[in-house]
Design an enzyme around this catalytic site. Structure first.
Site, PDB file in Angstrom:
ATOM      1  CB  CYS A  72     -25.889  63.653  58.305  1.00  0.00           C
ATOM      2  SG  CYS A  72     -26.611  63.237  56.674  1.00  0.00           S
ATOM      3  CB  CYS A  75     -25.232  65.961  55.771  1.00  0.00           C
ATOM      4  SG  CYS A  75     -27.014  65.429  55.773  1.00  0.00           S
TER       5      CYS A  75
END
Length: 151
Positions: A72, A75
């Site tokens: 991600c 993230c």
């Protein structure tokens, strides 16, 4: 026993051991009595399923968990901001991460619908959620709003 001497339960992110730390010693960098790793040092600690469940259910300090995955992009981009926020709110709040790719069973239980997802727990209960990557200042503001932390 006075409020300052009252023991605070903290789960070690490394070994999962529950530790009791006098509240007035939190800023002194307490370490786990079993493995010696820091407990409330202002760093973000990686949780596994066992330490996650134990910490969110039984720790006396609030804990903000970042549910993330290595694939991600948002993230990964938020990680340094999350680390800055951890330093800003320590030792009143602990910040931790859980890799959702490695622990999919937690995703369903925590009702994670997208990542990054931040969930604040206090005294065994979910207090609030924040979705999406955020700068450190927004994370700290979120914590202050929900925990009445001093500015």
């Amino acid at each position: 026993m006075g409020a300052a001497m009252e023991g605070v339960k903290l789960t070690c992110a490394t070994c999962g051991q529950t530790n009791r730390v006098p509240r007035d010693r939190l800023a002194a960098g307490p370490k786990c009595g079993t493995c010696g790793d820091p407990l409330a040092d202002g760093r973000v600690h990686e949780l596994d399923a066992r330490s996650h469940d134990k910490a969110v259910r039984s720790d006396d300090l609030p804990i903000l968990v970042d549910y993330w995955a290595p694939w991600c992009g948002p993230c990964r981009a938020m990680a340094p901001e999350f680390a800055k926020a951890a330093k800003a709110v320590a030792p009143a709040v602990r910040l931790a991460k859980l890799n959702t790719q490695d622990h999919p069973e937690i995703v369903g239980r925590a009702r994670i619908q997208g990542i990054p997802a931040l969930i604040l727990y206090r005294q065994g209960r979910e207090v609030a959620r924040l979705a999406g990557a955020r700068p450190a200042a927004q994370i700290v503001d979120f914590l202050r709003q929900h925990l009445s932390l001093a500015a």
